[in-house]
Write a protein that holds these residues in place. Structure first.
Motif, PDB file in Angstrom:
ATOM      1  N   ILE A  54       0.852  -1.197   0.000  1.00 41.43           N
ATOM      2  CA  ILE A  54       0.000   0.000   0.000  1.00 41.43           C
ATOM      3  C   ILE A  54       0.879   1.235   0.000  1.00 41.43           C
ATOM      4  O   ILE A  54       1.905   1.295   0.691  1.00 41.43           O
ATOM      5  N   ILE A  55       0.430   2.229  -0.763  1.00 43.33           N
ATOM      6  CA  ILE A  55       1.083   3.541  -0.728  1.00 43.33           C
ATOM      7  C   ILE A  55      -0.010   4.592  -0.627  1.00 43.33           C
ATOM      8  O   ILE A  55      -1.054   4.491  -1.274  1.00 43.33           O
ATOM      9  N   ALA A  56       0.186   5.576   0.240  1.00 39.33           N
ATOM     10  CA  ALA A  56      -0.799   6.634   0.457  1.00 39.33           C
ATOM     11  C   ALA A  56      -0.077   7.972   0.568  1.00 39.33           C
ATOM     12  O   ALA A  56       0.995   8.059   1.176  1.00 39.33           O
ATOM     13  N   ASP A  57      -0.670   8.987  -0.016  1.00 39.75           N
ATOM     14  CA  ASP A  57      -0.092  10.327  -0.046  1.00 39.75           C
ATOM     15  C   ASP A  57      -1.071  11.276   0.630  1.00 39.75           C
ATOM     16  O   ASP A  57      -2.111  11.613   0.057  1.00 39.75           O
ATOM     17  N   GLY A  58      -0.757  11.663   1.867  1.00 38.47           N
ATOM     18  CA  GLY A  58      -1.623  12.599   2.585  1.00 38.47           C
ATOM     19  C   GLY A  58      -1.720  13.916   1.847  1.00 38.47           C
ATOM     20  O   GLY A  58      -0.702  14.493   1.441  1.00 38.47           O
ATOM     21  N   VAL A  59      -2.936  14.418   1.665  1.00 37.16           N
ATOM     22  CA  VAL A  59      -3.143  15.646   0.892  1.00 37.16           C
ATOM     23  C   VAL A  59      -2.572  16.836   1.656  1.00 37.16           C
ATOM     24  O   VAL A  59      -2.926  17.078   2.820  1.00 37.16           O
ATOM     25  N   SER A  60      -1.690  17.583   1.008  1.00 39.45           N
ATOM     26  CA  SER A  60      -0.984  18.676   1.678  1.00 39.45           C
ATOM     27  C   SER A  60      -1.936  19.767   2.135  1.00 39.45           C
ATOM     28  O   SER A  60      -1.704  20.411   3.171  1.00 39.45           O
ATOM     29  N   ALA A  61      -3.006  19.993   1.385  1.00 37.80           N
ATOM     30  CA  ALA A  61      -3.957  21.041   1.752  1.00 37.80           C
ATOM     31  C   ALA A  61      -4.814  20.652   2.942  1.00 37.80           C
ATOM     32  O   ALA A  61      -5.546  21.479   3.483  1.00 37.80           O
ATOM     33  N   ALA A  62      -4.757  19.393   3.338  1.00 36.13           N
ATOM     34  CA  ALA A  62      -5.537  18.921   4.487  1.00 36.13           C
ATOM     35  C   ALA A  62      -4.685  18.990   5.745  1.00 36.13           C
ATOM     36  O   ALA A  62      -3.539  18.547   5.758  1.00 36.13           O
ATOM     37  N   GLU A  63      -5.264  19.552   6.820  1.00 42.08           N
ATOM     38  CA  GLU A  63      -4.505  19.723   8.050  1.00 42.08           C
ATOM     39  C   GLU A  63      -3.996  18.401   8.608  1.00 42.08           C
ATOM     40  O   GLU A  63      -2.945  18.340   9.236  1.00 42.08           O
ATOM     41  N   ALA A  64      -4.731  17.323   8.373  1.00 41.72           N
ATOM     42  CA  ALA A  64      -4.366  16.023   8.943  1.00 41.72           C
ATOM     43  C   ALA A  64      -4.020  15.013   7.854  1.00 41.72           C
ATOM     44  O   ALA A  64      -4.294  13.823   7.987  1.00 41.72           O
ATOM     45  N   GLY A  65      -3.401  15.476   6.784  1.00 39.75           N
ATOM     46  CA  GLY A  65      -3.047  14.577   5.688  1.00 39.75           C
ATOM     47  C   GLY A  65      -2.080  13.487   6.117  1.00 39.75           C
ATOM     48  O   GLY A  65      -2.213  12.329   5.721  1.00 39.75           O
ATOM     49  N   LYS A  66      -1.086  13.845   6.928  1.00 37.92           N
ATOM     50  CA  LYS A  66      -0.102  12.863   7.394  1.00 37.92           C
ATOM     51  C   LYS A  66      -0.768  11.786   8.235  1.00 37.92           C
ATOM     52  O   LYS A  66      -0.526  10.580   8.041  1.00 37.92           O
ATOM     53  N   GLU A  67      -1.641  12.193   9.169  1.00 37.74           N
ATOM     54  CA  GLU A  67      -2.346  11.222  10.004  1.00 37.74           C
ATOM     55  C   GLU A  67      -3.262  10.343   9.163  1.00 37.74           C
ATOM     56  O   GLU A  67      -3.395   9.139   9.424  1.00 37.74           O
ATOM     57  N   ALA A  68      -3.887  10.940   8.139  1.00 39.01           N
ATOM     58  CA  ALA A  68      -4.794  10.177   7.279  1.00 39.01           C
ATOM     59  C   ALA A  68      -4.054   9.084   6.526  1.00 39.01           C
ATOM     60  O   ALA A  68      -4.508   7.934   6.446  1.00 39.01           O
ATOM     61  N   SER A  69      -2.885   9.420   5.956  1.00 39.16           N
ATOM     62  CA  SER A  69      -2.144   8.434   5.168  1.00 39.16           C
ATOM     63  C   SER A  69      -1.603   7.318   6.068  1.00 39.16           C
ATOM     64  O   SER A  69      -1.705   6.139   5.738  1.00 39.16           O
ATOM     65  N   GLN A  70      -1.041   7.691   7.214  1.00 35.98           N
ATOM     66  CA  GLN A  70      -0.492   6.680   8.112  1.00 35.98           C
ATOM     67  C   GLN A  70      -1.583   5.769   8.672  1.00 35.98           C
ATOM     68  O   GLN A  70      -1.411   4.551   8.760  1.00 35.98           O
ATOM     69  N   THR A  71      -2.711   6.363   9.058  1.00 30.62           N
ATOM     70  CA  THR A  71      -3.824   5.569   9.579  1.00 30.62           C
ATOM     71  C   THR A  71      -4.356   4.610   8.528  1.00 30.62           C
ATOM     72  O   THR A  71      -4.662   3.446   8.818  1.00 30.62           O
ATOM     73  N   SER A  72      -4.457   5.084   7.288  1.00 27.31           N
ATOM     74  CA  SER A  72      -4.996   4.258   6.201  1.00 27.31           C
ATOM     75  C   SER A  72      -4.125   3.032   5.955  1.00 27.31           C
ATOM     76  O   SER A  72      -4.628   1.910   5.840  1.00 27.31           O
ATOM     77  N   VAL A  73      -2.828   3.239   5.890  1.00 24.38           N
ATOM     78  CA  VAL A  73      -1.919   2.123   5.628  1.00 24.38           C
ATOM     79  C   VAL A  73      -1.911   1.143   6.796  1.00 24.38           C
ATOM     80  O   VAL A  73      -2.056  -0.075   6.620  1.00 24.38           O
ATOM     81  N   THR A  74      -1.747   1.660   7.998  1.00 20.70           N
ATOM     82  CA  THR A  74      -1.657   0.794   9.180  1.00 20.70           C
ATOM     83  C   THR A  74      -2.936   0.003   9.392  1.00 20.70           C
ATOM     84  O   THR A  74      -2.905  -1.219   9.600  1.00 20.70           O
TER      85      THR A  74
END
Length: 585
Positions: A54-74
């Protein structure tokens, strides 16, 4: 010899061998909002669920993009492998992604602008047996390198508004309703899959990545790092993440190897009352056919009683039959319902091929119907509701029973229903696993089987519903629907030529609205039946006004074919009377 666990599918465990590598770095950005993950399970899970990248790219314009991508993969890597093994890859992934998307979306609603919350692209690759399954939303990508050609096998979900700016049209957490692309592809040894975020593929382009991948270092993690460094040197200002997964070897298609695994356990000897097999005393033979035997047995140490099912020696050299027998206990052990007989673990290692279920003092529904012709409608509906709940337990595991009939339904002294016999079951997850064996198709009794089995139409849950509707009609009328002609139908025309006889004309105690539910459940076209068995059961307990209105409508609206037949008959009689009058005049 110690027996393999009957709850495993060891004979299907091939040698799916993969090489993988991955790399992710923030690049010129202050933090890395990408997330990557690979899981290759061992043993049975690799066979039934496959390997995942899995690869996920948190959307930069979203305040929680990093948390979203990490949560999705994990969460995906955890939850996907926790779904039932009988589920298909598609159902397993879609169930997990739907729940994950709703969680991200609900968290994102805490922000003033709901589009600026927990939002991420998501691309997943699942390799199972000889298929690749792709799940994708956003502008991260999956490529396949085969025979030196790199092909993008996902579509970007983005809208470009200027040379430097684009907006995602799909992503996880972007909307409460998730639109996720899905496709499956056949794989061959040597296939190399590349998953990347836009910080790499937008900068390097397909041609340069193809050139670099054609001269890979042996370590795929170093190859991923080389791609990221090349993109960085080319001026990428985004996070840099990619993964490589290469198919080194597919599950063996050697039938001799599969047969060897299936025949590790010999067939049981001829069993008689009083004999002891693996510490289980044979009390009596309960059932015997040309395909199997069922015995009532007792553990000599604990006194616990079971039913033992053994294969027939008629099929000792039939690999397809042996596989189906082995799969019976595997499927049954994954159905957990008070309305389905429970598969039991043997108290000791097995010396030969058989499996155990709980022992239920009971009679079959077939015998019950002989003893209770035209029972009280409420009593029949009570039993039908239990059967429907048992069937639903199969369907929740993406499994069709395919042999719902009175002989496969037990009723204990408390009126509790137990569905038995997993010999005809079809589990979607198992059907995805390639095997060199021409699988045995052992379907149900034609008097209760849905038309789609005869007309070679792919069955779905409505097939088991049809069987339940046949049983329900028989319980209420002591007759089979369509005057018992179902077993003689060989083609679509034969089914269309059958005529439904209203149940209330046979048994006046059957309400018209119950007959309406029976008629709908017995329709030839599956899509015209109820959505599922519980909808059918609900309509047997709650009057549907549409069925009452149906009876009040003119015959021409209710049954146009029948109406025109009546009109034609009247016209023919009128013409005949006119002709006779003319001749006699």
């Amino acid at each position: 010899m110690t027996a393999p666990d009957t709850n495993q599918v060891e004979h299907l465990n091939g040698n799916l061998t993969l090489s993988v590598g991955q790399y992710s770095v923030a690049g010129r950005k202050p933090e890395n909002e990408d997330a990557i993950g690979i899981r290759i399970p061992e043993g049975n899970l690799l066979t039934t669920k496959g390997a995942v990248a899995i690869i996920a790219d948190g959307v930069s314009a979203a305040e929680a993009g990093k948390e979203a991508s990490q949560t999705s993969v994990t969460n995906f890597l955890t939850d996907y492998f926790s779904t039932p093994e009988s589920w298909s890859v598609k159902k397993s992934a879609q169930q997990v992604l739907t729940a994950l998307n709703r969680w991200l979306y609900s968290r994102g609603r805490g922000f003033a602008d709901s589009t600026r919350g927990y939002v991420t692209t998501f691309s997943a690759l699942v390799l199972k047996s000889q298929q690749a399954h792709l799940f994708h939303a956003g502008d991260s990508r999956i490529y396949r390198l085969r025979d030196g050609t790199l092909e993008q096998i996902t579509d970007d979900h983005s809208t470009r508004v200027s040379e430097k700016q684009s907006y995602l049209s799909r992503a996880l957490g972007l909307d409460v309703h998730l639109e996720m692309d899905y496709r499956s592809l056949s794989i061959v040894p040597g296939d190399l899959f590349l998953l990347s975020t836009d910080g790499i593929h937008d900068i390097l382009g397909r041609d340069r990545m193809q050139y670099m991948l054609q001269s890979l270092p042996s370590d795929l993690s170093h190859a991923c790092q080389a791609l990221a460094e090349a993109a960085f040197e080319a001026g990428s200002t985004d996070n840099l993440s990619c993964q490589l997964m290469r198919v080194d070897q597919l599950p063996a298609a050697d039938i001799n190897d599969v047969v060897k695994r299936l025949t590790e356990l010999r067939f049981p000897p001829f069993l008689e009352e009083g004999m002891i097999l693996d510490g289980l005393r044979i009390i009596r033979e309960m059932h015997a056919s040309n395909r199997s035997q069922v015995y009532h047995v007792e553990d000599v140490d604990s006194g616990e009683q079971f039913c033992m099912k053994t294969p027939s020696v008629n099929f000792e050299d039939d690999a397809a039959y042996i596989e189906r027998f082995v799969m019976e206990s595997w499927i049954g052990s994954r159905i957990n319902s008070p309305y389905v007989v429970r598969v039991a673990e043997p108290p000791r290692p097995k010396s030969c091929l058989y499996y155990l279920t709980e022992y239920v003092p009971s009679i079959t529904l077939a015998r019950w119907m002989l003893e209770h012709p035209r029972p009280a409608v409420e009593e029949a509906v009570y039993l039908i509701d239990q059967i429907a709940k048992g069937i639903r337990a199969f369907h929740r595991r993406e499994t069709l029973h395919q042999d719902i009939k009175p002989d496969n339904i037990l009723i204990d002294r408390h009126g509790q229903i137990k569905i038995i016999d997993f010999g005809s079951c079809h589990a979607a997850g198992i059907s995805e696993i390639n095997t060199p064996i021409q699988r045995d198709i052992a379907l149900g009794t034609q008097s209760y089987a849905a038309p789609e089995y005869t007309v070679a139409r792919k069955p779905n849950y409505q097939a088991d519903l049809f069987s339940l509707a046949v049983i329900s009609y028989e319980m209420l009328t002591s007759e089979l629907p369509f005057n018992g002609k179902l077993e003689h139908c060989k083609s679509q025309r034969d089914f269309l030529n059958t005529r439904y006889s209203e149940s209330y004309r046979i048994n006046p105690l059957v309400p018209h609205w119950i007959d309406g539910a029976l008629r709908k459940g017995l329709r030839f076209q599956p899509e015209r039946r109820h959505g599922d068995v519980m909808e059918f059961a609900y309509e047997l307990k709650h009057p549907n006004p549409q069925y009452l209105e149906y009876r009040q409508r003119p015959l021409l609206e209710r049954d146009p074919v029948k109406a025109w037949k009546v009109i034609a008959a009247i016209l023919a009689l009128t013409q005949l009377a006119t002709l006779l009058a003319w001749l006699n005049g």
